[in-house]
Design a protein around this motif. Sequence first.
Motif, PDB file in Angstrom:
ATOM      1  N   ASP A  28      -8.483 -25.782   6.110  1.00 25.14           N
ATOM      2  CA  ASP A  28      -9.349 -25.163   5.092  1.00 25.14           C
ATOM      3  C   ASP A  28      -9.348 -23.639   5.274  1.00 25.14           C
ATOM      4  OD1 ASP A  28     -11.224 -24.360   3.292  1.00 25.14           O
ATOM      5  OD2 ASP A  28     -12.941 -25.310   4.287  1.00 25.14           O
ATOM      6  N   PRO A  29      -8.667 -22.909   4.408  1.00 23.72           N
ATOM      7  CA  PRO A  29      -8.586 -21.453   4.588  1.00 23.72           C
ATOM      8  C   PRO A  29      -9.811 -20.696   4.073  1.00 23.72           C
ATOM      9  CG  PRO A  29      -7.326 -22.099   2.659  1.00 23.72           C
ATOM     10  CD  PRO A  29      -7.883 -23.374   3.245  1.00 23.72           C
ATOM     11  N   HIS A  30     -10.691 -21.384   3.344  1.00 22.47           N
ATOM     12  CA  HIS A  30     -11.736 -20.649   2.627  1.00 22.47           C
ATOM     13  C   HIS A  30     -12.770 -19.949   3.510  1.00 22.47           C
ATOM     14  CE1 HIS A  30     -10.023 -21.482  -1.212  1.00 22.47           C
ATOM     15  NE2 HIS A  30      -9.826 -22.722  -0.810  1.00 22.47           N
ATOM     16  N   PRO A  31     -13.175 -20.520   4.659  1.00 21.72           N
ATOM     17  CA  PRO A  31     -14.093 -19.738   5.517  1.00 21.72           C
ATOM     18  C   PRO A  31     -13.469 -18.400   5.929  1.00 21.72           C
ATOM     19  CG  PRO A  31     -14.080 -22.049   6.184  1.00 21.72           C
ATOM     20  CD  PRO A  31     -12.999 -21.901   5.148  1.00 21.72           C
ATOM     21  N   ALA A  32     -12.173 -18.412   6.261  1.00 22.16           N
ATOM     22  CA  ALA A  32     -11.503 -17.152   6.655  1.00 22.16           C
ATOM     23  C   ALA A  32     -11.402 -16.210   5.463  1.00 22.16           C
ATOM     24  CB  ALA A  32     -10.114 -17.451   7.225  1.00 22.16           C
ATOM     25  N   TYR A  33     -11.091 -16.743   4.289  1.00 21.53           N
ATOM     26  CA  TYR A  33     -11.020 -15.891   3.092  1.00 21.53           C
ATOM     27  C   TYR A  33     -12.371 -15.221   2.832  1.00 21.53           C
ATOM     28  CZ  TYR A  33      -6.688 -18.355   1.497  1.00 21.53           C
ATOM     29  OH  TYR A  33      -5.430 -18.878   1.357  1.00 21.53           O
ATOM     30  N   HIS A  34     -13.448 -16.003   2.916  1.00 19.31           N
ATOM     31  CA  HIS A  34     -14.783 -15.450   2.625  1.00 19.31           C
ATOM     32  C   HIS A  34     -15.116 -14.342   3.611  1.00 19.31           C
ATOM     33  CE1 HIS A  34     -15.862 -17.944  -0.702  1.00 19.31           C
ATOM     34  NE2 HIS A  34     -15.891 -19.076  -0.026  1.00 19.31           N
ATOM     35  N   ALA A  40     -13.558  -7.146   5.262  1.00 17.13           N
ATOM     36  CA  ALA A  40     -12.358  -6.293   5.182  1.00 17.13           C
ATOM     37  C   ALA A  40     -11.515  -6.699   3.968  1.00 17.13           C
ATOM     38  CB  ALA A  40     -11.544  -6.443   6.469  1.00 17.13           C
ATOM     39  N   PRO A  41     -12.013  -6.388   2.759  1.00 21.68           N
ATOM     40  CA  PRO A  41     -11.345  -6.920   1.563  1.00 21.68           C
ATOM     41  C   PRO A  41      -9.941  -6.363   1.315  1.00 21.68           C
ATOM     42  CG  PRO A  41     -13.131  -5.441   0.953  1.00 21.68           C
ATOM     43  CD  PRO A  41     -13.252  -5.660   2.426  1.00 21.68           C
ATOM     44  N   HIS A  45      -2.704  -6.444   7.977  1.00 19.12           N
ATOM     45  CA  HIS A  45      -2.416  -7.505   8.940  1.00 19.12           C
ATOM     46  C   HIS A  45      -1.189  -7.084   9.736  1.00 19.12           C
ATOM     47  CE1 HIS A  45      -1.459 -11.445  10.601  1.00 19.12           C
ATOM     48  NE2 HIS A  45      -2.614 -11.901  10.146  1.00 19.12           N
ATOM     49  N   GLU A  46      -1.423  -6.830  11.022  1.00 21.64           N
ATOM     50  CA  GLU A  46      -0.382  -6.230  11.854  1.00 21.64           C
ATOM     51  C   GLU A  46       0.851  -7.152  11.957  1.00 21.64           C
ATOM     52  OE1 GLU A  46      -0.730  -3.121  12.795  1.00 21.64           O
ATOM     53  OE2 GLU A  46       1.266  -3.217  13.727  1.00 21.64           O
ATOM     54  N   GLU A  47       0.600  -8.424  12.214  1.00 19.79           N
ATOM     55  CA  GLU A  47       1.736  -9.317  12.429  1.00 19.79           C
ATOM     56  C   GLU A  47       2.552  -9.538  11.149  1.00 19.79           C
ATOM     57  OE1 GLU A  47       2.981 -13.764  13.645  1.00 19.79           O
ATOM     58  OE2 GLU A  47       0.849 -13.292  13.489  1.00 19.79           O
ATOM     59  N   LEU A  48       1.841  -9.674  10.030  1.00 21.56           N
ATOM     60  CA  LEU A  48       2.545  -9.870   8.757  1.00 21.56           C
ATOM     61  C   LEU A  48       3.088  -8.561   8.201  1.00 21.56           C
ATOM     62  CD1 LEU A  48       0.074 -12.366   7.007  1.00 21.56           C
ATOM     63  CD2 LEU A  48       2.304 -12.899   7.983  1.00 21.56           C
ATOM     64  N   GLN A  49       2.599  -7.428   8.767  1.00 22.58           N
ATOM     65  CA  GLN A  49       3.000  -6.102   8.270  1.00 22.58           C
ATOM     66  C   GLN A  49       2.755  -6.019   6.755  1.00 22.58           C
ATOM     67  OE1 GLN A  49       4.678  -3.161  10.044  1.00 22.58           O
ATOM     68  NE2 GLN A  49       3.198  -4.178  11.375  1.00 22.58           N
ATOM     69  N   ALA A  50       1.525  -6.379   6.378  1.00 20.16           N
ATOM     70  CA  ALA A  50       1.203  -6.387   4.940  1.00 20.16           C
ATOM     71  C   ALA A  50      -0.305  -6.206   4.754  1.00 20.16           C
ATOM     72  CB  ALA A  50       1.639  -7.712   4.328  1.00 20.16           C
ATOM     73  N   TRP A  51      -0.665  -5.691   3.578  1.00 20.53           N
ATOM     74  CA  TRP A  51      -2.080  -5.611   3.200  1.00 20.53           C
ATOM     75  C   TRP A  51      -2.502  -6.946   2.592  1.00 20.53           C
ATOM     76  CZ3 TRP A  51      -4.852  -1.504   4.594  1.00 20.53           C
ATOM     77  CH2 TRP A  51      -4.206  -0.300   4.828  1.00 20.53           C
ATOM     78  N   LEU A  52      -3.634  -7.479   3.021  1.00 17.07           N
ATOM     79  CA  LEU A  52      -4.150  -8.718   2.438  1.00 17.07           C
ATOM     80  C   LEU A  52      -5.326  -8.389   1.520  1.00 17.07           C
ATOM     81  CD1 LEU A  52      -4.274 -11.074   5.577  1.00 17.07           C
ATOM     82  CD2 LEU A  52      -2.380 -10.660   3.991  1.00 17.07           C
ATOM     83  N   LEU A  53      -5.270  -8.898   0.297  1.00 12.98           N
ATOM     84  CA  LEU A  53      -6.343  -8.664  -0.677  1.00 12.98           C
ATOM     85  C   LEU A  53      -7.052  -9.977  -0.965  1.00 12.98           C
ATOM     86  CD1 LEU A  53      -4.356  -6.561  -3.305  1.00 12.98           C
ATOM     87  CD2 LEU A  53      -5.497  -5.766  -1.215  1.00 12.98           C
ATOM     88  N   GLY A 300     -10.370   2.176  -2.681  1.00 15.09           N
ATOM     89  CA  GLY A 300     -10.601   3.301  -1.771  1.00 15.09           C
ATOM     90  C   GLY A 300      -9.607   3.376  -0.614  1.00 15.09           C
ATOM     91  N   THR A 301      -8.853   2.331  -0.368  1.00 15.07           N
ATOM     92  CA  THR A 301      -7.880   2.344   0.734  1.00 15.07           C
ATOM     93  C   THR A 301      -6.533   2.865   0.216  1.00 15.07           C
ATOM     94  OG1 THR A 301      -8.964   0.438   1.715  1.00 15.07           O
ATOM     95  CG2 THR A 301      -6.718   0.887   2.461  1.00 15.07           C
TER      96      THR A 301
END
Length: 397
Positions: A28-34, A40-41, A45-53, A300-301
């Motif tokens: 269930d990914p939703h607790p982590a998404y929330h 940190a909207p 993500h350092e390992e993925l080398q990407a911004w997560l929205l 703003g980022t």
Amino acid sequence: MSETIAPELPGQQADPYFNPLSDEMVADPHPAYHRLRAEAPVYWHEELQAWLLTRFTDCQEVLKDSQTFAADFRRIGIPTPDTLLSLQTLDPPEQTPLRHLGLDTLRAQDLGAFGADLEQLADEEFGKLAERGSFDFVQDFSDRFTLTAMTRLLGVRGPEEDATFHALNKDLDHSMDSGFDPDAEAAGIRARARFNALVESWLANPPEQGVIAYLAEHQAEGKVPVEVVVNSIRAFFHAGFEVPSRFLSNAVHALLRQPEAFDALKAGVETGPAVEELIRFAGPVHALSRACTQDTRIGGTVIKRGDIVVALIGAANRDPEQFADPDTLRLDRTSNHHLSFGRGAHSCLGAMVGRAEAKAVLGALVRHAPNLRAAGPVVQRRNATLRGLYNLPVELG
Ligand code: HEM
């Protein structure tokens, strides 16, 4: 980084917010998404080398703005093999003639008759399974149903008459679900080459009706290289059976876990909003990646040219700023403008087909399996971007 969380796969570090292949996230990914959205909207993500929205508005803006956020990674200097150049990996203006060709092709189909055909197919399949009493919804129903639906839409021989599909599926599956498996890339290349050969044979000897018949006649009109058309048909085919199958299994799983919603379906809740809510709630596509082509800002980022941005649409669909009571499946929800079909230049070409398949299956479920219930352990696929199940054992009660 927390030192108490063990890395779950070789080479993987535990991130404080988002470990896409951890057991908890797969379940269930939703607790982590929330948590991400609240704290940190716009998250690097350092390992993925990407911004997560994770916010609905940020994800929607990124998907709508293909000028700044490219699906074509060549625009930031990342090469794409020729065999991957398709409707999905090119951006406007290069993609536009292909997109028009795809839209015209679907408009030329009798989707009303196709929907009726799907209802009959779902009824027949459920009728047979009902006699068995218990079955696996994924293996015995949804994979076969969506594969047959796609071959009928294309107008080509179905899996019952053409064993090629089974070998292809095995390789495609292997290539998609096993990101850390060294054989996965080879399986993907093999599957793409075989699939392209199959598409070429269809175009060379087209059926009388359906998508392939239309494309064989009109493919030259957009002046798109034939290899890109072939790659696009392959992508269309794959998107058209794999994604809906995962959606249907997620949707039925959700109904079994929220019996009030299943009761509402049986009581005759309107099908259109019910399908839309299931697609919001149980949509299988959770992450869409884009490459940033010019320095910009999200909430703003600062996002630099060359950065990768991942729109977590699975999270956006549960954003409480956009959807009241987002974690509840409310089949009568109105103004449900979810992102499960994406947005903008790459939004789902087959959304009408996906909706028709869902409508057919929900109808058959209510008619043949009103007492459907879980009958054994559910097995989730370990895939964070295209979520779905391997097994959903059920019995008809
Ligand atoms: C419930 C079922 C479905 C869901 C949830 C779904 C979801 C999506 C999403 C989220 C995208 C956007 C990808 C992106 O922005 O990068 C997409 C694209 C696409 N889908 Fe679907 N899809 C479904 C069914 C189908 C079906 C049945 C077909 C074919 C008949 C199809 C064909 C495509 C194609 C060709 C694209 C690429 C469009 C482009 O890049 O221009 N999809 N789908």
